[in-house]
Design a protein around this motif. Structure first.
Motif, short mmCIF file in Angstrom:
data_model
loop_
_atom_site.label_atom_id
_atom_site.label_comp_id
_atom_site.label_asym_id
_atom_site.label_seq_id
_atom_site.Cartn_x
_atom_site.Cartn_y
_atom_site.Cartn_z
N ASN A 95 1.12 -1.22 0.19
CA ASN A 95 -0.24 0.01 -0.02
C ASN A 95 1.13 1.57 -0.02
O ASN A 95 1.82 1.52 -0.03
CB ASN A 95 -0.63 0.21 1.54
CG ASN A 95 0.04 0.13 2.42
OD1 ASN A 95 0.49 0.31 3.20
ND2 ASN A 95 -0.81 -1.11 3.66
N SER A 96 0.15 2.52 -0.21
CA SER A 96 0.89 3.70 -0.41
C SER A 96 1.41 3.66 0.77
O SER A 96 2.69 4.79 0.24
CB SER A 96 -0.23 4.63 -0.69
OG SER A 96 -0.94 4.59 0.13
N THR A 97 0.61 3.77 2.34
CA THR A 97 1.73 4.40 3.60
C THR A 97 3.45 3.13 3.52
O THR A 97 4.19 3.85 3.71
CB THR A 97 0.82 3.78 4.32
OG1 THR A 97 -0.52 3.87 4.61
CG2 THR A 97 1.47 4.23 5.55
N THR A 98 3.05 1.98 3.07
CA THR A 98 4.63 1.20 3.15
C THR A 98 5.45 1.32 2.26
O THR A 98 6.62 1.68 2.09
CB THR A 98 3.59 -0.10 3.13
OG1 THR A 98 2.91 -0.72 4.08
CG2 THR A 98 5.20 -1.01 3.47
N ALA A 99 4.61 2.17 1.04
CA ALA A 99 6.42 2.23 -0.41
C ALA A 99 6.27 3.72 0.55
O ALA A 99 7.11 4.15 -0.55
CB ALA A 99 4.91 2.81 -1.54
N SER A 100 5.88 4.58 0.87
CA SER A 100 6.40 5.74 0.82
C SER A 100 7.14 6.30 2.32
O SER A 100 8.40 6.46 1.83
CB SER A 100 5.09 7.10 1.80
OG SER A 100 4.50 6.69 2.42
N LEU A 101 6.84 5.15 2.58
CA LEU A 101 9.15 4.68 3.60
C LEU A 101 9.39 4.29 2.98
O LEU A 101 10.71 5.11 3.46
CB LEU A 101 7.92 4.68 4.69
CG LEU A 101 6.69 4.61 6.41
CD1 LEU A 101 6.59 3.19 6.77
CD2 LEU A 101 7.62 5.55 7.30
N ASN A 102 9.19 3.27 2.15
CA ASN A 102 10.37 3.30 1.06
C ASN A 102 11.85 4.33 0.21
O ASN A 102 12.83 3.71 -0.19
CB ASN A 102 9.89 1.56 0.58
CG ASN A 102 10.25 0.84 1.77
OD1 ASN A 102 10.97 -0.28 2.19
ND2 ASN A 102 9.48 -0.07 2.68
N PHE A 103 10.54 5.48 -0.15
CA PHE A 103 11.34 5.86 -1.54
C PHE A 103 12.57 6.39 -0.73
O PHE A 103 13.51 7.24 -1.00
CB PHE A 103 10.31 6.97 -1.43
CG PHE A 103 9.44 6.17 -2.65
CD1 PHE A 103 10.08 6.32 -4.05
CD2 PHE A 103 8.77 6.01 -2.35
CE1 PHE A 103 9.22 5.33 -4.74
CE2 PHE A 103 6.94 6.02 -3.29
CZ PHE A 103 7.90 5.43 -4.61
N ASP A 104 12.56 6.47 1.17
CA ASP A 104 14.17 7.20 1.59
C ASP A 104 15.22 6.31 1.61
O ASP A 104 15.89 6.65 2.24
CB ASP A 104 13.54 7.33 2.61
CG ASP A 104 12.60 9.12 2.91
OD1 ASP A 104 12.94 9.63 2.06
OD2 ASP A 104 11.65 9.05 3.77
N TYR A 105 15.10 4.68 1.04
CA TYR A 105 16.03 3.87 1.81
C TYR A 105 16.26 3.35 -0.35
O TYR A 105 17.18 2.61 0.37
CB TYR A 105 15.38 2.48 1.84
CG TYR A 105 15.00 3.18 3.76
CD1 TYR A 105 15.29 2.43 4.72
CD2 TYR A 105 13.78 3.69 3.93
CE1 TYR A 105 15.61 3.15 6.23
CE2 TYR A 105 13.75 3.60 5.43
CZ TYR A 105 14.55 3.34 6.09
OH TYR A 105 14.12 3.76 7.86
N PHE A 106 16.41 3.90 -0.85
CA PHE A 106 17.08 3.51 -1.87
C PHE A 106 17.34 5.74 -3.13
O PHE A 106 16.45 5.62 -2.99
CB PHE A 106 16.66 2.90 -3.44
CG PHE A 106 15.07 3.09 -3.68
CD1 PHE A 106 13.90 2.98 -2.62
CD2 PHE A 106 15.37 3.22 -4.81
CE1 PHE A 106 12.52 3.31 -3.37
CE2 PHE A 106 13.50 4.01 -5.67
CZ PHE A 106 12.88 4.22 -4.68
#
Ligand code: ZN
Length: 243
Positions: free
Chosen positions: A128-139
């Motif tokens: 979902n968008s919540t988990t995805a948005s947290l991950n954009f900072d990790y690459f």
């Protein structure tokens, strides 16, 4: 370069063969992990993967468990039964191959690869968008390819608003790549989006496109092997229905 990107093969050799044939000639193959678990053909799948030239392959959570680096108790009963069987039948050299695979993220050119997510490569599901948005900072690369959820999908970070748009990508519709994206090629061996066809994607590094693909394979034949091996009936039923 034309790159075949696939994930979550799950010991389904017939599906893997269909994907390789359908993809045709490629310059490289990127596999995002979970060669084993669930299906009837762990040795055949690992052997086929070992033959692939210009291969980048990550470890998935099932692979980590089968080589004994994680307790099988972290899996539910039916998943655990398949892993216990795989642990028993995998040859020593196929086990060694799985052990040699990296369990962290990998960066190649403009793409970061992870099994689950760049934040938690083995376990996190990006659904979902919540988990995805947290991950954009990790690459740091423009896009990131993940597997694990078994759902062919895209997550787009909208620059202007900072919002993330989630979409189930359509087979054979090429997506033009632009920063920032998280893309999932779906699962070869156990799709979970109600479409039982094997899923993968073609990544074109020059055209900067991502084309999701689906291919039918002989599901009945794999169901028969699941039953013959005494693996849970649930694993046979779900590959027929795509869940
Ligand atoms: Zn998986």
């Amino acid at each position: 370069m034309r790159i075949l990107v696939m994930s979550d093969l799950h010991a389904n050799y017939t599906a893997l063969q269909a994907v390789l044939k359908d993809a045709g000639e490629v310059d490289e193959t990127w596999c995002l992990g979970d060669l084993v678990g669930y299906g009837p053909d762990p040795n055949a799948v690992v052997e086929e993967i070992r033959e692939i030239k210009n291969l980048t392959c990550l470890m998935g959570n099932h692979d980590v468990a089968v080589v004994g680096r994680m307790s099988l108790e972290t899996f539910n009963g039916d998943a655990k039964r398949s892993l216990t069987y795989h642990e028993k039948v995998l040859t020593a050299s196929n086990m060694d191959f799985i052990k040699s695979l990296p369990s962290k993220v990998k960066v190649r050119g403009e793409a970061t690869m992870a099994h689950g997510s760049p934040r938690d490569p083995l376990w996190e599901y990006i659904l979902n968008s919540t988990t995805a948005s947290l991950n954009f900072d990790y690459f740091d690369t423009p896009w990131c390819f993940v597997g694990h959820s078994h759902i062919q999908s895209s997550f787009t970070l909208k620059d202007e608003t900072g919002r993330v748009v989630v979409e189930q990508t359509k087979p054979d519709v090429a997506l033009e790549l632009h920063p920032k994206l998280i893309l999932n090629p779906g699962s070869v061996g156990q799709p979970r989006d109600r479409d039982p066809r094997a899923a993968y994607a073609i990544y074109d590094t020059e055209a900067r496109t991502w084309t999701p693909r689906r291919v039918m394979y002989n599901i009945a034949e794999v169901q028969e092997r699941i039953r013959a091996a005494g693996l849970p009936e649930k694993h046979a039923v779900r590959i027929g229905e795509g869940w």
